[in-house]
Design an enzyme around this catalytic site. Structure first.
Site, PDB file in Angstrom:
ATOM      1  N   TYR A 147       4.849  -5.083  11.645  1.00 43.57           N
ATOM      2  CA  TYR A 147       4.622  -3.660  11.899  1.00 43.57           C
ATOM      3  C   TYR A 147       3.206  -3.325  11.442  1.00 43.57           C
ATOM      4  O   TYR A 147       2.815  -3.676  10.323  1.00 43.57           O
ATOM      5  CB  TYR A 147       5.644  -2.816  11.122  1.00 43.57           C
ATOM      6  CG  TYR A 147       5.484  -1.322  11.285  1.00 43.57           C
ATOM      7  CD1 TYR A 147       4.965  -0.535  10.256  1.00 43.57           C
ATOM      8  CD2 TYR A 147       5.854  -0.680  12.457  1.00 43.57           C
ATOM      9  CE1 TYR A 147       4.827   0.837  10.391  1.00 43.57           C
ATOM     10  CE2 TYR A 147       5.731   0.698  12.605  1.00 43.57           C
ATOM     11  CZ  TYR A 147       5.214   1.451  11.567  1.00 43.57           C
ATOM     12  OH  TYR A 147       5.080   2.814  11.712  1.00 43.57           O
ATOM     13  N   ASP A 242      -3.794  -7.626   8.546  1.00 49.20           N
ATOM     14  CA  ASP A 242      -3.293  -6.304   8.191  1.00 49.20           C
ATOM     15  C   ASP A 242      -2.769  -6.383   6.757  1.00 49.20           C
ATOM     16  O   ASP A 242      -1.641  -6.796   6.529  1.00 49.20           O
ATOM     17  CB  ASP A 242      -2.192  -5.871   9.166  1.00 49.20           C
ATOM     18  CG  ASP A 242      -1.634  -4.511   8.788  1.00 49.20           C
ATOM     19  OD1 ASP A 242      -0.779  -4.003   9.543  1.00 49.20           O
ATOM     20  OD2 ASP A 242      -2.021  -3.961   7.743  1.00 49.20           O
ATOM     21  N   LYS A 270      -2.126   2.304   1.793  1.00 52.79           N
ATOM     22  CA  LYS A 270      -1.246   2.348   0.628  1.00 52.79           C
ATOM     23  C   LYS A 270      -1.977   2.387  -0.709  1.00 52.79           C
ATOM     24  O   LYS A 270      -2.444   3.415  -1.148  1.00 52.79           O
ATOM     25  CB  LYS A 270      -0.280   1.151   0.699  1.00 52.79           C
ATOM     26  CG  LYS A 270       0.633   1.202   1.946  1.00 52.79           C
ATOM     27  CD  LYS A 270       1.889   0.448   1.784  1.00 52.79           C
ATOM     28  CE  LYS A 270       2.543   0.178   3.124  1.00 52.79           C
ATOM     29  NZ  LYS A 270       3.542   1.173   3.475  1.00 52.79           N
TER      30      LYS A 270
HETATM   31  P1  KE4 Z   1       0.908   4.063   7.654  1.00 52.47           P
HETATM   32  O1  KE4 Z   1       0.350   4.612   8.949  1.00 52.47           O
HETATM   33  O2  KE4 Z   1       2.399   4.277   7.536  1.00 52.47           O
HETATM   34  O3  KE4 Z   1       0.123   4.501   6.428  1.00 52.47           O
HETATM   35  O4  KE4 Z   1       0.686   2.476   7.666  1.00 52.47           O
HETATM   36  C1  KE4 Z   1       1.192   1.727   8.751  1.00 52.47           C
HETATM   37  C2  KE4 Z   1       1.378   0.277   8.322  1.00 52.47           C
HETATM   38  C3  KE4 Z   1       0.458  -0.657   8.758  1.00 52.47           C
HETATM   39  N1  KE4 Z   1       0.561  -1.960   8.407  1.00 52.47           N
HETATM   40  C4  KE4 Z   1       1.568  -2.378   7.602  1.00 52.47           C
HETATM   41  C5  KE4 Z   1       1.645  -3.828   7.229  1.00 52.47           C
HETATM   42  C6  KE4 Z   1       2.542  -1.458   7.122  1.00 52.47           C
HETATM   43  O5  KE4 Z   1       3.561  -1.895   6.338  1.00 52.47           O
HETATM   44  C7  KE4 Z   1       2.442  -0.103   7.483  1.00 52.47           C
HETATM   45  C8  KE4 Z   1       3.452   0.933   7.029  1.00 52.47           C
HETATM   46  N2  KE4 Z   1       4.590   0.420   6.315  1.00 52.47           N
HETATM   47  C9  KE4 Z   1       5.807   1.200   6.418  1.00 52.47           C
HETATM   48  C10 KE4 Z   1       6.908   0.541   5.579  1.00 52.47           C
HETATM   49  N3  KE4 Z   1       6.892  -0.871   5.556  1.00 52.47           N
HETATM   50  C11 KE4 Z   1       5.586   2.605   6.001  1.00 52.47           C
HETATM   51  C12 KE4 Z   1       6.841   3.389   5.713  1.00 52.47           C
HETATM   52  C13 KE4 Z   1       7.162   4.391   6.792  1.00 52.47           C
HETATM   53  O6  KE4 Z   1       6.910   4.109   7.982  1.00 52.47           O
HETATM   54  O7  KE4 Z   1       7.697   5.485   6.412  1.00 52.47           O
END
Ligand code: KE4
Length: 427
Positions: A147, A242, A270
């Site tokens: 993801y 990523d 994060k």
């Molecule tokens: P955000 O747009 O949610 O800040 O980041 C996206 C993203 C990109 N790359 C990786 C490896 C990620 O894990 C994420 C976001 N992670 C999820 C949970 N594993 C965020 C939680 C959510 O979607 O509420």
């Protein structure tokens, strides 16, 4: 503890469902896959959170990874408060964005030049646009179950909430866009080679979670990352790590430091915001200089480099530079190993994946090395485990396709209390 239906959380969730789709601002928080309603959090400090009903929880979600120093870290609070006293947003350059950028590069030298954005999604979508603009190619290769945020092309076979909610396909994403995303199973270099044999001249980049964290935790197989590096170099495609989860978590310098593989571009999120909305992409100067206003690839953001978020990020990274990663890794491994043994003693099939301060308990008897094997885990058992642990004061990820995170704020007493709770679970 108030019953689920009479609680303040239930009342908030009822109100929330009337204004927010599914009652949440991000799908995985809705707890749909673990068969209960979410609890509403009033405050958090260190390793713990307190719900609006006064339930105290030892937290292993840690805002999905950012809170590696623990919630409400004193240094981060002080830095953000001081910055806020000077104004919340300028829409103009400020010293803190330079300082944070230089600190990131000091820790991750592969990020010779970088750009701040406001989320991980912004970072990854911008990095892919840059890779396409730089290589003049259109296709992107990602891995089943990984993801990278919710930008259109990434929602093909995505993990995290997409996997959690079993969302088929990519509603809202036009086929011509979805078709530009090529797939391969995680840890399968042969499949990557096959995609390059078929599409090599059109592939702008590979984007990969160097340690997969959105199908639960899946470490890279030996040689996997090195193989991706070689394939990209050989074919003129860019390698994008990523590191939104892994950055500053699996080692201070992230996965690229831990595994000794340098990507062309890295995306971060994060942790570098210390809980404030921050993302970042960066890498080789020669590539990054294609980003406007240096070059023609456009990307922008009103709140990019926000002074409060930058201050929180600087305080976070400085706190991490003084922290003992090896000790946290050892404590997390011992804790997760004992947790797995407790569950096996209850007659459960358990595969434990662990790396650094990240762990995932899969209720399956097969090694979990990719999305397909992750899907063999029993989601109903995980849901039962989640619900009972939350009632016993432990907040686990509300999805079997997410990770558990410890932090430098988790004490031995926290870990022991968590294991004692696990002993009480009936599965
Ligand atoms: P955000 O747009 O949610 O800040 O980041 C996206 C993203 C990109 N790359 C990786 C490896 C990620 O894990 C994420 C976001 N992670 C999820 C949970 N594993 C965020 C939680 C959510 O979607 O509420």
């Amino acid at each position: 503890m108030p019953s689920q239906t009479s609680s303040k959380s239930a009342a908030y969730f009822k109100r929330a469902a009337n204004i927010l789709p599914g009652g949440v601002n991000s799908p995985v928080r809705a707890c749909k896959s673990v068969g209960c309603e979410p609890v509403f959090i009033e405050r958090a400090a260190g390793s713990r959170m307190w719900t609006v009903d006064g339930l105290e929880l030892i937290d292993y979600v840690m805002s999905w990874g950012p809170m590696l120093l623990g919630h409400a870290d004193k240094g981060v609070r002080a830095a953000a408060t001081t910055a806020l006293d000077n104004g919340a947003s300028f829409g103009a350059p400020c010293p803190a964005e330079v300082e944070l950028g230089e600190l990131i590069r000091q820790i991750m030298p592969g990020m010779e030049m970088l750009r701040m954005v406001s989320s991980g999604t912004e970072a990854t979508m911008s990095a892919v646009r840059l890779a396409r603009g730089y290589t003049k190619r259109d296709k992107v290769l990602k891995f089943d179950g990984c993801y990278h945020g919710h930008s259109d092309g990434f929602l093909v076979a995505a993990g995290s909430g997409v996997a959690t909610l079993c969302i088929p396909g990519t509603p809202g994403v036009p086929d011509p866009i979805a078709n530009l995303t090529l797939l391969a199973p995680y840890n399968d270099l042969g499949a990557v080679e096959a995609q390059f044999a078929a599409h090599g001249a059109d592939i702008a980049c590979i984007i990969v979670e160097p340690v997969a964290g959105n199908v639960g935790l899946i470490p890279p197989a030996p040689g996997f990352l090195e193989g991706l590096r070689e394939i990209c170099t050989k074919n003129g495609a860019l390698l994008i790590f990523d590191e939104v989860i892994t950055g500053f978590r699996v080692a201070l310098g992230g996965a690229q430091a831990r595994f000794g593989v340098t990507p062309d571009l890295t995306t971060l999120g994060k942790i570098i915001g210390g809980g404030f909305p921050v993302g970042c992409y960066g890498g080789k100067r020669e590539i990054m200089e294609h980003i406007a206003p240096c070059g023609p690839v456009y990307q922008a953001g009103t709140l990019s480099g926000n002074p409060v978020a930058m201050a929180a990020g600087i305080a976070t990274l400085k706190g991490l530079m003084a922290s003992d990663y090896a000790a946290l890794e050892a404590r997390t491994l011992a804790f997760a190993t004992e947790m797995a043994e407790i569950l096996r003693a209850k007659g459960q099939s358990v595969t434990l994946n662990h790396l650094a301060s990240i762990f995932t308990i899969f209720f399956t008897n097969v090694p979990v090395t990719d999305y397909e094997t992750a899907k063999t885990a029993n989601s109903a058992t995980y849901g039962e485990f989640y619900r009972q642990m939350r009632a016993l004061g432990v907040n686990l990820a509300p999805s079997g396709f997410e990770c558990g995170f410890t932090s430098f704020a988790h004490s031995d007493a926290d870990l022991k209390q968590t294991l004692d709770a696990a002993r009480k679970v009936k599965l």
